[in-house]
Scaffold this motif. Sequence first.
Motif, short mmCIF file in Angstrom:
data_model
loop_
_atom_site.label_atom_id
_atom_site.label_comp_id
_atom_site.label_asym_id
_atom_site.label_seq_id
_atom_site.Cartn_x
_atom_site.Cartn_y
_atom_site.Cartn_z
N LEU A 42 0.83 -1.20 0.00
CA LEU A 42 0.00 0.00 0.00
C LEU A 42 0.87 1.25 0.00
O LEU A 42 0.60 2.20 -0.73
CB LEU A 42 -0.92 0.00 1.22
CG LEU A 42 -1.78 1.26 1.40
CD1 LEU A 42 -2.73 1.44 0.21
CD2 LEU A 42 -2.57 1.21 2.71
N ARG A 43 1.91 1.27 0.84
CA ARG A 43 2.79 2.44 0.88
C ARG A 43 3.42 2.70 -0.50
O ARG A 43 3.55 3.84 -0.93
CB ARG A 43 3.90 2.22 1.92
CG ARG A 43 3.42 2.29 3.37
CD ARG A 43 4.62 2.40 4.30
NE ARG A 43 4.21 2.39 5.69
CZ ARG A 43 4.39 1.38 6.52
NH1 ARG A 43 4.98 0.29 6.09
NH2 ARG A 43 3.99 1.45 7.77
N ALA A 44 3.82 1.62 -1.16
CA ALA A 44 4.45 1.77 -2.48
C ALA A 44 3.48 2.39 -3.48
O ALA A 44 3.85 3.27 -4.27
CB ALA A 44 4.94 0.41 -2.98
N LYS A 45 2.22 1.95 -3.43
CA LYS A 45 1.24 2.49 -4.38
C LYS A 45 0.91 3.94 -4.05
O LYS A 45 0.74 4.77 -4.95
CB LYS A 45 -0.02 1.63 -4.37
CG LYS A 45 0.14 0.29 -5.08
CD LYS A 45 -1.16 -0.46 -5.17
CE LYS A 45 -0.98 -1.77 -5.93
NZ LYS A 45 -0.67 -1.53 -7.36
N LEU A 46 0.78 4.27 -2.77
CA LEU A 46 0.52 5.66 -2.38
C LEU A 46 1.66 6.57 -2.85
O LEU A 46 1.43 7.68 -3.34
CB LEU A 46 0.34 5.77 -0.87
CG LEU A 46 -0.92 5.11 -0.28
CD1 LEU A 46 -0.90 5.19 1.24
CD2 LEU A 46 -2.17 5.76 -0.82
N ALA A 47 2.89 6.08 -2.69
CA ALA A 47 4.04 6.87 -3.13
C ALA A 47 4.06 7.00 -4.65
O ALA A 47 4.35 8.07 -5.20
CB ALA A 47 5.34 6.22 -2.64
N ARG A 48 3.71 5.91 -5.35
CA ARG A 48 3.73 5.93 -6.81
C ARG A 48 2.76 6.95 -7.38
O ARG A 48 3.07 7.66 -8.34
CB ARG A 48 3.37 4.53 -7.33
CG ARG A 48 3.25 4.48 -8.87
CD ARG A 48 2.80 3.11 -9.32
NE ARG A 48 2.56 3.09 -10.76
CZ ARG A 48 2.05 2.05 -11.42
NH1 ARG A 48 1.74 0.95 -10.75
NH2 ARG A 48 1.84 2.12 -12.71
N TYR A 49 1.57 7.03 -6.77
CA TYR A 49 0.56 7.93 -7.30
C TYR A 49 0.52 9.28 -6.60
O TYR A 49 -0.37 10.10 -6.85
CB TYR A 49 -0.83 7.26 -7.20
CG TYR A 49 -0.94 6.02 -8.06
CD1 TYR A 49 -1.16 4.79 -7.47
CD2 TYR A 49 -0.82 6.09 -9.45
CE1 TYR A 49 -1.27 3.64 -8.25
CE2 TYR A 49 -0.93 4.93 -10.23
CZ TYR A 49 -1.15 3.72 -9.60
OH TYR A 49 -1.25 2.60 -10.39
#
Length: 488
Positions: free
Chosen positions: A475-482
């Motif tokens: 989840l953290r990775a996706k939040l950072a990505r977007y």
Amino acid sequence: MSQPAERRLPAILVVDDEPRSLEAIRRTAEEDFEVFCASSAAQAIEVLEQEQASAGICIVLTDQRMPDTTGVQFLKTVRERWPDLVRIILSGYTDSDDIISGVNDAGIWQYLLKPWQPEQLLLTLQRAAEVWRLQQDNLRLALDLRIAGPTLKRQVERRRSQAHQQFGLDALIRAEDSPMQAVCDLISKVAPYDLSVLVTGESGTGKEMVARAIHYESERADKAFITQNCGAVPDTLLESELFGHKRGAFTGAVDDRIGLFQQADGGTLFLDEIGETSPAFQVKLLRVLQEGEFRPLGSTRTVTVDVRVIAATNRDLEADVRDGRFREDLYYRLATIALRVPPLRERPMDLPLLADTLLRRFQQELGKTGMNLTPGLLARLVSHGWPGNVRELQNQLIRLVALSEDGALQDGLFTPRPQGALSASPEQTLATLTGGTLQDRVDALETATLRDAMLRHAGNKSRVARELGLSRVGLRAKLARYGLGDAE
């Protein structure tokens, strides 16, 4: 004006001489626990002496290999001075002498091996907090048992009555002409019988409350009511959660675990989001429902249980059966009684009662008084479609109570649609996408889904991860990505 009362999180003390390891554990646990950190055994003792009484530290998690001592030696001291604390060792080594010494001398509750996974660590800490709570309950019960028999009996009966009032049919708020009356009538008819019930309805309609009402109106009301969200964990972990496992059954199974079916023996097991399970897992669940028995992972012994199963879903399971996504035999086993919870837009007559009840509850929780629904605000509530159902109503009302001042609700704070960057729902985003590559459209839909979930859960990443079937790291990775705010 009084300040909102914050609900205290359980507190843990993490001891490790590696700063990176300390920080990683802190980030993993900080949303669910109040985390104290120490880089040495001596500093940890100081923290316990200063903070344990006021902060209520209930768990000590320590590394085994430290420059000045070992984790086992340190926890032996902790056991002597603070015997109620739950003690956990984190180690990159599997020295059997260390393990034996830890269990016998330091009373270690559990060993965790490095490299640890965030989900595994968080789950272990949550279980440790529950162990600590049960220990405290046991101490209080020991005191209660000294009371004369008739007095204790009256206390038990009073608590049962309170539980029935809080979770039984009376907890399902509805008007006399509400569609919920038919639901409650059906509950009162089926609750006394040990029949499987499938509760369907949109997200946020209160399916778990309906399941609790069935349990507390049944003969099993004085037994356990256990819940499990089947969509929040992968199949392998779900199987372990429900059926339990023996030590060594898989990587990370460092001790025996009693599954939820055994914990619910004699009571009720509520399986939410049952439609998210895979066909392979559905076969295993079907056997338990048919035979009333199962084998924990890694065990050769069959366990027999007496459990009533109530399942829930917001999916169209009949369509999933036709499309081959859900087993037909399991569907009919679960849906002996099918019960649909109507969405809030189909029961506008319930809104005044619901809103008034929730308003009084939130004022009490936030330490505010004297706030009432104005005719204008009530009219706006009734006219709104409530796509998020009761959950959305709760969110709006607690926001109104928290932000309103001078003892009166401010109608202008009612926002029937999310504002700012989180405004577009996934469905709206999908409907408006007419250009771009397939990847562009997938990215836009992912972004809208993440935004919507973060809004509904008020930024709580643990809940968002569970809803979307992601790990916290993922989840953290996706939040950072977007670029969706703080991904820490």
